[in-house]
Write a protein that holds these residues in place. Sequence first.
Motif, PDB file in Angstrom:
ATOM      1  N   ILE A 126       0.893  -1.153   0.000  1.00  0.00           N
ATOM      2  CA  ILE A 126       0.000   0.000   0.000  1.00  0.00           C
ATOM      3  C   ILE A 126       0.931   1.202   0.000  1.00  0.00           C
ATOM      4  N   VAL A 127       1.079   1.819  -1.165  1.00  0.00           N
ATOM      5  CA  VAL A 127       2.117   2.816  -1.406  1.00  0.00           C
ATOM      6  C   VAL A 127       1.852   4.087  -0.611  1.00  0.00           C
ATOM      7  N   GLY A 128       2.927   4.621  -0.033  1.00  0.00           N
ATOM      8  CA  GLY A 128       2.860   5.872   0.710  1.00  0.00           C
ATOM      9  C   GLY A 128       3.377   7.035  -0.114  1.00  0.00           C
ATOM     10  N   VAL A 129       3.861   8.041   0.565  1.00  0.00           N
ATOM     11  CA  VAL A 129       4.355   9.260  -0.062  1.00  0.00           C
ATOM     12  C   VAL A 129       5.826   9.087  -0.427  1.00  0.00           C
ATOM     13  N   GLY A 130       6.168   9.322  -1.707  1.00  0.00           N
ATOM     14  CA  GLY A 130       7.560   9.217  -2.148  1.00  0.00           C
ATOM     15  C   GLY A 130       8.163   7.868  -1.813  1.00  0.00           C
TER      16      GLY A 130
END
Length: 191
Positions: A126-130
């Motif tokens: 679950i991709v986060g920021v940067g």
Amino acid sequence: PDAKVLLFENNDSKSVKLTVTGNSGNVSGTLVAEAPKGWKVNFSNASIELKEGDSELTRTATIIPPAGASEGIVYFKVQSDDGNTYDMRSNQIEYDHIGRQPIMAKAATKLTRLDLKRAGNRIACIVGVGDPVPETLLRIGYKVDQIDVADLDREQLKGYDSVILGPRAFDALVGLDKKFGELEAYVEAGG
């Protein structure tokens, strides 16, 4: 070099594309590399010949890591036939308020050979920021699926060896806080 960092998860070699640019006059010489102890660098063609200003050519360097864990920096240089050494990288930045500006640094690539022992193969992310984690995991051989918050449920997660939440995922992704129970259920079931 087209890579500032290279990660080696095993003994397989990796290639770096090198772009050599001449900004004044003719230059001929040889491409050389200063590699850390235990690392080897081979060039497909180390010969350099640039005609007049603003000419460019590309070469490939193959980097072979040592057998065990190691890290260091490989420095790339052109040793010209007239005895000069060129070892700088020029990164161009351009903005309306400052115009075009070169940022100079050594032409180098950081090398890291991991003594990696992998467990599992499939990872839900679950991709986060940067978030550079999914790309890094792919490079070391994992199968990484990016999961959309709307699709997150315990049945979907059953097939994964691990679930990773990226940096500041709860801040960046609307509704993830409402799906926390699905993540807890995954962990409670042994994930």
